[in-house]
Design a protein around this motif. Structure first.
Motif, mmCIF file in Angstrom:
data_model
loop_
_atom_site.group_PDB
_atom_site.id
_atom_site.type_symbol
_atom_site.label_atom_id
_atom_site.label_comp_id
_atom_site.label_asym_id
_atom_site.label_seq_id
_atom_site.Cartn_x
_atom_site.Cartn_y
_atom_site.Cartn_z
ATOM 1 N N TYR A 15 1.150 -1.383 -0.383
ATOM 2 C CA TYR A 15 0.185 0.177 -0.282
ATOM 3 C C TYR A 15 0.639 1.262 -0.076
ATOM 4 O O TYR A 15 0.526 2.294 -1.203
ATOM 5 N N GLU A 16 2.159 1.454 0.773
ATOM 6 C CA GLU A 16 2.497 2.365 0.698
ATOM 7 C C GLU A 16 3.754 2.927 -0.400
ATOM 8 O O GLU A 16 3.560 3.855 -0.404
ATOM 9 N N ARG A 21 4.264 5.703 -5.530
ATOM 10 C CA ARG A 21 4.803 6.395 -6.491
ATOM 11 C C ARG A 21 3.473 6.938 -7.235
ATOM 12 O O ARG A 21 2.945 7.776 -7.928
ATOM 13 N N ALA A 22 1.926 6.430 -6.348
ATOM 14 C CA ALA A 22 1.099 7.846 -6.849
ATOM 15 C C ALA A 22 1.291 9.311 -7.003
ATOM 16 O O ALA A 22 1.256 10.544 -7.330
ATOM 17 N N SER A 23 2.389 9.427 -5.219
ATOM 18 C CA SER A 23 2.325 10.752 -5.646
ATOM 19 C C SER A 23 3.855 11.201 -6.262
ATOM 20 O O SER A 23 2.858 12.523 -6.668
ATOM 21 N N ALA A 24 4.047 10.716 -6.387
ATOM 22 C CA ALA A 24 5.282 10.519 -7.897
ATOM 23 C C ALA A 24 4.454 11.214 -8.666
ATOM 24 O O ALA A 24 4.945 11.583 -8.832
ATOM 25 N N ARG A 27 3.316 15.217 -8.575
ATOM 26 C CA ARG A 27 4.087 15.553 -8.698
ATOM 27 C C ARG A 27 4.657 16.127 -10.188
ATOM 28 O O ARG A 27 5.088 17.298 -10.007
ATOM 29 N N LEU A 28 4.738 15.268 -10.597
ATOM 30 C CA LEU A 28 5.881 14.878 -12.189
ATOM 31 C C LEU A 28 5.194 15.289 -13.388
ATOM 32 O O LEU A 28 5.045 16.534 -13.627
ATOM 33 N N GLY A 29 3.817 14.595 -13.441
ATOM 34 C CA GLY A 29 2.304 15.660 -13.847
ATOM 35 C C GLY A 29 2.569 17.140 -13.686
ATOM 36 O O GLY A 29 2.437 18.258 -14.825
ATOM 37 N N ARG A 30 2.420 17.737 -12.534
ATOM 38 C CA ARG A 30 2.444 19.125 -12.174
ATOM 39 C C ARG A 30 3.652 19.755 -12.351
ATOM 40 O O ARG A 30 3.862 21.133 -13.178
ATOM 41 N N ARG A 31 4.243 18.732 -12.182
ATOM 42 C CA ARG A 31 6.240 19.714 -13.172
ATOM 43 C C ARG A 31 5.675 20.288 -14.988
ATOM 44 O O ARG A 31 6.761 20.825 -15.599
ATOM 45 N N LEU A 32 5.390 18.680 -15.506
ATOM 46 C CA LEU A 32 5.491 18.615 -16.571
ATOM 47 C C LEU A 32 4.325 20.050 -17.222
ATOM 48 O O LEU A 32 4.610 21.197 -18.092
ATOM 49 N N ARG A 71 4.823 7.325 -15.331
ATOM 50 C CA ARG A 71 3.917 6.125 -15.524
ATOM 51 C C ARG A 71 3.816 5.104 -15.751
ATOM 52 O O ARG A 71 3.201 4.249 -15.993
ATOM 53 N N GLU A 72 4.857 4.818 -16.901
ATOM 54 C CA GLU A 72 5.262 2.939 -16.415
ATOM 55 C C GLU A 72 5.824 2.221 -15.849
ATOM 56 O O GLU A 72 5.216 1.087 -15.495
ATOM 57 N N ALA A 73 6.357 2.987 -14.529
ATOM 58 C CA ALA A 73 6.782 2.259 -13.635
ATOM 59 C C ALA A 73 5.115 1.924 -13.353
ATOM 60 O O ALA A 73 5.114 1.822 -12.161
ATOM 61 N N CYS A 74 3.940 2.581 -13.431
ATOM 62 C CA CYS A 74 2.908 2.265 -12.628
ATOM 63 C C CYS A 74 1.986 1.460 -13.727
ATOM 64 O O CYS A 74 0.816 1.310 -13.093
ATOM 65 N N GLY A 75 2.609 0.696 -14.254
ATOM 66 C CA GLY A 75 1.623 -0.258 -15.597
ATOM 67 C C GLY A 75 1.135 0.409 -16.367
ATOM 68 O O GLY A 75 0.587 0.415 -17.346
ATOM 69 N N LEU A 76 1.312 1.721 -16.587
ATOM 70 C CA LEU A 76 0.701 2.967 -17.726
ATOM 71 C C LEU A 76 0.893 3.190 -18.906
ATOM 72 O O LEU A 76 2.259 3.712 -18.853
#
Length: 106
Positions: A15-16, A21-24, A27-32, A71-76
């Protein structure tokens, strides 16, 4: 009882990890988004501002690369959705990747 504790601990860890992963990804989406907004504010010109724009394109390409890797690390795995959703310009897509190494001063 011990097996339940192990399973519970493993579930908590999973879970953690998913939470991080979701938090990162957020953050990266906001950076983009910030990089693309900054790029959109810089006009396409041939004067000295062109160097500024080139740097912004490079930074946006790097931000896009980081976001896609996460995203790829999250399976997307599909990037098409990201390009459409964020309105990524072709010049940024062409520069997607790690930043070049800094050159030593001459």
């Amino acid at each position: 009882m011990a097996l339940n504790l192990l399973q519970s601990g493993y579930a908590t860890l999973q879970y953690e990890i998913a939470e991080e992963r979701a938090s990162a990804l957020g953050r990266l989406g906001r950076r983009l988004e910030a990089a693309l907004t900054e790029l959109a504010a810089c006009p396409r010109t041939a004067n000295p501002d062109r160097k500024v724009r080139d740097r912004l394109v490079e930074q946006a390409g790097y931000a896009l690369w980081l976001f896609v890797v996460q995203r790829e690390a999250c399976g997307l795995n599909k990037i098409d959705h990201v390009i459409k959703l964020y309105g990524v310009p072709n010049e940024v897509l062409a520069r997607m990747g790690p930043l070049p190494k800094a050159r030593p001063p001459a």
